[in-house]
Design a protein around this motif. Structure first.
Motif, PDB file in Angstrom:
ATOM      1  N   ARG A  16       0.845  -1.182   0.000  1.00  0.00           N
ATOM      2  CA  ARG A  16       0.000   0.000   0.000  1.00  0.00           C
ATOM      3  C   ARG A  16       0.883   1.235   0.000  1.00  0.00           C
ATOM      4  O   ARG A  16       2.070   1.179   0.249  1.00  0.00           O
ATOM      5  CB  ARG A  16      -0.852  -0.018   1.255  1.00  0.00           C
ATOM      6  N   ARG A  17       0.252   2.360  -0.287  1.00  0.00           N
ATOM      7  CA  ARG A  17       0.942   3.626  -0.156  1.00  0.00           C
ATOM      8  C   ARG A  17       1.010   3.956   1.320  1.00  0.00           C
ATOM      9  O   ARG A  17       0.123   3.605   2.083  1.00  0.00           O
ATOM     10  CB  ARG A  17       0.134   4.707  -0.882  1.00  0.00           C
ATOM     11  N   GLY A  18       2.073   4.604   1.715  1.00  0.00           N
ATOM     12  CA  GLY A  18       2.232   4.924   3.128  1.00  0.00           C
ATOM     13  C   GLY A  18       1.172   5.888   3.617  1.00  0.00           C
ATOM     14  O   GLY A  18       0.605   6.654   2.853  1.00  0.00           O
ATOM     15  N   ALA A  19       0.879   5.797   4.895  1.00  0.00           N
ATOM     16  CA  ALA A  19      -0.091   6.700   5.485  1.00  0.00           C
ATOM     17  C   ALA A  19       0.651   7.920   6.019  1.00  0.00           C
ATOM     18  O   ALA A  19       1.560   7.784   6.819  1.00  0.00           O
ATOM     19  CB  ALA A  19      -0.834   6.007   6.614  1.00  0.00           C
TER      20      ALA A  19
END
Lengths: 337, 343, 330
Positions: A16-19
């Motif tokens: 996933r893309r980082g938060a």
């Protein structure tokens, strides 16, 4: 390479893309019931402030219809009692929504007054905070970044502002600057919006008197972030002062700035209400504080004209405070993990 | 004769000097807080007359206890703070002169050659930026990589330090300490430096992660020919990766030699005591040892003469009166002591 | 054979955080004999500190001991009331922490704090307590104890503060002392002083010591038996000599090979990967994602701690099939 084995495992698990910290903070904020409650109040206040004129039951002053919405006064004799208690407790109007919060001694509908006043509340809260924060960020950043004598002088000045009884000074300045106001409303040309002259002067004065404590807070945060190692790493990379301040330090102060702004809005609303209530406000703009001031003399009988605007102020201030606390909890690094 | 049994150290290098540090001095004034004006009440002798050089592709270890001035040396070399006096030469050019007078372009050029990584991998990354932004930040400052190649370059750097492409989109708080240290290294390497200062790079990491980073430092040295100034209080790791080592005490270098020489037969009693103080991870090596008494004195008023004399087991009268000269006592083995362990 | 002083069986201490349940200690069992020096070795998140806090029943919120047995002198501490525990803490079991300032109150003088501890646990007069305070401060090697006891913690250096913290822990002569990374914040020369002091005091007072650390050097010097923890579970228990000579758990072996040594330069072996997340720890053996010898069973089944030789316990499915090199044979 060393980390390949676990690296691949991780990849399977979550690509996933980082938060970002904002996303993390929002996730945490959502769980905070008090904060959400505050956010709802704040959003409601802004909504009423912007669109209130379209759904207020009666027009805003100085429209003549605002003063006698129920035609109680005999047009010939000019006699008649315009004071009505909230319609839901008025025996003459059972189960009616006609004048929900009653009417004032001069005949206006309290509910409509509050709705029309909301836009001024928003105006006061936002503009005072913009001025205050602009000043505090400038002073705090300059003091925090340059340190030494610059810091020393700015902090001594801020102390002067902190120790003076600011409400008294504000009242004096407001009186001096509002006596000679010519036009009650100024038209801003291109966007064609009318701004209340007197109230704007009050706002500017409030803004000028409130920066000191925020500036000190921002200076402290600035000093903290300035000492973090990544700032030194940036210096070693060759980044200049401007780049370090605007790209690295200020973004890291954003969470504090947002929290403080929310609390400052609450304080500004309260302060303006106090100024107006004491009779130093702009009589052309019926702010909530102004409503309190107008009806104060007949408070014993017409209590509803004091209680409902009071509740409006209380709820709004409460809402901004809850929001501020909620944001603070959500963005506070101490609670992280 | 060797005092300690030590095996297999890194062999000394014969390459040219990359960095020369000459008589570096840094004093910090100490103030008492007044109402408006501050009063100077003392001077911290953070770094006092420190000289050494670092060769190309060499790892130079700087060891010392907290407050001995080793980090200040690093910041002085990088010109993050100004020295009280002394000089640093990088490839023969005077670093301080350059930062004082050269054009912005020249300064940036010099910045690109020297980089550093820190002890605390948590504070050394901007928490608001993604890894991609952090690593590409140097490209913005130095403009040495066209924007079209950023992606390729960042991925290349990530691979170099043992991370994966998908890490680029994440934020620092999503990484462990060891991974963050890798990100710091990628950022430092983004400017293609020749010299890297590593200030306690592994001491806040877990034991099993330390070896990863130490090995990575070694690998990078082989692959891109970096020179390191490795600063640490941990003698074991210094010994592991350094070619030469200098020992600092209260702002001064007390001993300097090739790693094996220094650890096998230390000349200075302080070095000796440091070596003895390190617990060896082997129960068989457990031995009676001399424990150094007392504590490191305050650098505000360091002891007269040899700064180590109040704690020194070999101290004589002269040690408190005269400052020993730092000189070559054996070939390539320097120390500042009146009574070194010479035999 | 000496009697057992402390016996921990199947201890589970979990932290109920917003993000999930952190299984910091998840089924740890070991025992400690009277007068023994036991090492609890592990990295961050191994559960070594939480184990100590659990024994003292001072696990901070939101942590909770959810299961297990902690027998101290054959009494289950988990069945004690808070009041009974207060009596035990300090007088029978004491702890010193990594950061000595955290255990000293900054608003009281060092002497007052020590005196209070003594008076809380022993029936002595104020003057007697004061005399005892000076005595104990001298025992821990605080020079000029009589004057310095009137000073506040911030006037002490790190090493001196740790001495004071030790004095406070030992004021009532406990039979068991937990030392939780007592020297991690100290310089090497000061660390040597403090370790020496602990060794001397242990001999003098005849107490048992649990040394909690990640430093293999300190463990080798200070302990006679070692418990190796990883991610909240025990990997291996053995006598110190045995463990360093012939580690039988892949994690222990890898840990030993990953530490640089002062007396020899070797190729550091890397343990790949990172410390596991304890909210969702790896299935089966918690070390399997980083283990060179992991098989399918390691992913599926939790290994049990079995005694493979007298006094040498290992929790590994593969111990019979793998040969590990000891530290010495490099």
């Amino acid at each position: 390479m060393a980390s390949n084995k676990t690296g691949q495992k991780k990849k399977e698990k979550s690509k996933r893309r980082g938060a970002s910290q904002w996303a993390v903070a929002w996730r945490r904020f959502k769980r905070n019931k008090a904060g959400i409650f505050g956010l709802i109040i704040v959003m409601a206040v802004f909504f009423v402030g912007i669109f209130g004129s379209f759904f207020a039951p009666y027009p805003a002053r100085p429209d003549p219809h605002a003063y006698d919405p129920f035609y109680d006064i005999d047009p010939i004799t000019g006699i008649g009692d315009v004071r009505k208690p909230p319609s839901w407790m008025d025996p003459e109007e059972p189960n009616s929504w006609k004048y929900l919060f009653g009417t004032t001694p001069i005949g206006t509908d309290v509910f409509s007054d509050i709705i029309h006043g909301t836009k001024y509340t928003v105006y006061v809260g936002v503009l005072v905070t913009v001025i205050t924060m602009a000043l505090s960020i400038a002073v705090g950043a300059i003091a925090g970044f340059y340190g030494r004598w610059v810091d020393n002088i700015l902090m001594r000045i801020s102390e002067v502002f902190l120790v003076f009884p600011s409400l008294l000074l504000i009242l004096v300045f407001v009186r001096i600057f509002t006596v000679s106001v010519g036009e009650p409303f100024l038209n801003i040309p291109i966007i064609n919006i009318q701004i209340p002259t007197g109230l704007t002067i009050v706002i500017v004065i409030l803004g000028l008197f409130n920066w000191a404590s925020n500036a000190r807070m921002i200076r402290g945060e600035f000093l903290r972030v300035r000492e973090l190692e990544f700032i030194e790493a940036e210096r070693a990379l060759g980044a200049g002062n401007i780049r370090i301040i605007f790209r690295h330090i200020l973004p890291n102060l954003m969470s504090s700035i947002i929290v403080v702004s929310s609390l400052t809005i609450a304080y500004a609303i309260l302060l303006e209400a106090a100024v107006s209530f004491l009779g130093f406000g702009d009589a052309n703009t019926i702010t909530w504080g102004q409503i309190l001031q107008e009806n104060f003399s007949e408070m014993r009988i017409v209590w509803w004209a004091e209680v409902f605007p009071g509740i409006a102020i209380l709820l709004t201030v409460f809402g901004f405070n809850l929001l501020g606390d909620g944001l603070s909890d959500a963005m506070n690094p101490r609670l992280r993990d | 004769m060797a005092k300690y049994h030590v095996e297999g150290g890194k062999k000394p290098l014969t390459s040219n000097n990359l960095i020369e540090v000459k008589n570096l001095v840094k004093y910090f004034p100490v103030y008492s807080r007044g109402v408006l004006l501050k009063k100077q009440v003392g001077i911290v002798h953070a770094v006092d007359n420190v000289s050494f050089n670092i060769k190309r592709k060499e790892t130079f270890g700087l060891v010392g206890e907290s407050g001995c001035g080793k980090t200040t040396v690093a910041r002085l070399i990088l010109n993050l703070i100004k020295p009280t006096s002394g000089e640093v030469f990088f490839e023969g050019e005077n670093v301080f002169d350059k930062f004082q007078s050269a054009s912005k372009k020249e300064k940036l050029k010099l910045r690109r050659k020297m980089q550093l990584i820190f002890q605390n991998p948590y504070g050394s990354l901007d928490p608001r930026m993604t890894v991609f932004d952090i690593i590409s930040e140097p490209f913005i400052i130095h403009k040495h990589v066209p924007k079209s190649q950023w992606k390729e370059k960042v991925y290349g750097l990530l691979e170099l330090v043992g991370l994966e492409e998908y890490h680029a989109e994440r934020y620092p708080h999503e990484f462990s300490g060891g991974q963050r240290q890798r990100i710091c290294m990628a950022r430092a390497l983004a400017v293609e430096p020749e010299f890297l200062i590593a200030d306690e790079p592994v001491s806040s990491l877990d034991v099993s992660i330390r070896a990863q980073i130490l090995n990575l430092l070694g690998e990078l040295q082989e692959r891109i020919g970096l020179a390191y100034l490795y600063i640490s209080h941990d003698l074991s790791s210094v010994r592991q990766i350094s070619h030469r080592v200098a020992v600092m005490y209260l702002g001064e270098i007390v001993e300097l030699a090739d790693t094996d020489k220094l650890f096998k037969s230390p000349l200075h009693p302080y070095t000796d005591a440091l070596i003895q103080a390190v617990p060896i991870p082997d129960p068989k090596a457990r031995a009676m040892k001399i424990v150094l008494p007392g504590e490191v004195p305050s650098p505000i008023n360091p002891p007269s003469g040899c700064r180590f004399h109040p704690r020194c087991p070999r101290a004589q009268k002269i040690c408190g009166k005269k400052e020993p000269v730092f000189k070559e006592l054996k070939s390539d083995h320097f120390a500042a002591c009146f009574f070194p362990h010479l035999d | 054979m000496a009697e057992t002083l402390l016996n921990i069986e199947g201890l589970k201490t979990h932290f109920f955080t917003e993000a999930g349940i952190v299984k910091a200690v998840d089924g740890i069992s070991f025992n400690l004999k009277k007068g023994e020096s036991l090492g609890l070795v592990g990295e961050s998140g191994s559960g070594k500190t939480v184990t100590a806090l659990s024994v003292l029943r001072i696990v901070p919120k939101p942590g909770k001991i959810t299961d297990g047995k902690i027998e101290f002198n054959d009494e289950n501490l988990l069945k004690k009331t808070e009041k009974e525990m207060q009596k035990i803490r300090g007088s029978k079991i004491a702890i010193i922490f990594q950061d000595p300032s955290s255990s000293l109150n900054p608003v009281y003088t060092v002497g007052t704090q020590l005196r209070d501890v003594i008076m809380a646990h022993q029936t002595v007069s104020k003057t007697e307590a004061r005399k005892k305070t000076i005595e104990i401060l001298e025992v821990v090697g605080l020079p000029d104890a009589e004057t310095r006891m009137r000073e506040y913690p911030h006037q002490f250096s790190g090493g001196m503060k740790q001495r004071v913290a030790i004095a406070r822990a030992l004021a009532c002569e406990p039979t068991l002392l937990f030392a939780d990374e007592p020297t991690t914040n100290l310089d090497v020369t000061i660390q040597a002083q403090v370790l020496n002091l602990l060794n001397d005091l242990k001999k003098k007072l005849g107490m048992s010591l649990v040394m909690i650390t990640h430093d293999m050097g300190i463990i080798a010097e200070m302990t006679t038996r070692i418990v190796v923890l990883y991610a909240g579970r025990v990997c291996e228990i053995a006598e110190t000599h045995d463990l360093f000579e012939r580690p039988r758990h892949p994690y222990t072996e890898a840990l030993l090979a990953a530490v640089p040594r002062l007396d020899m330069r070797k190729t550091l072996r890397v343990i790949p990967g990172n410390i596991p997340n304890l909210i969702e720890p790896p299935s089966g053996c918690r070390f399997h994602p980083r283990c060179n010898y992991a098989k399918q069973t390691c992913k599926e089944d939790i290994p049990v701690l079995e005694e493979i030789e007298s006094g040498h316990f290992v929790a590994c499915h593969e111990w019979q099939n793998i040969t590990l090199k000891g530290e010495r044979s490099h």
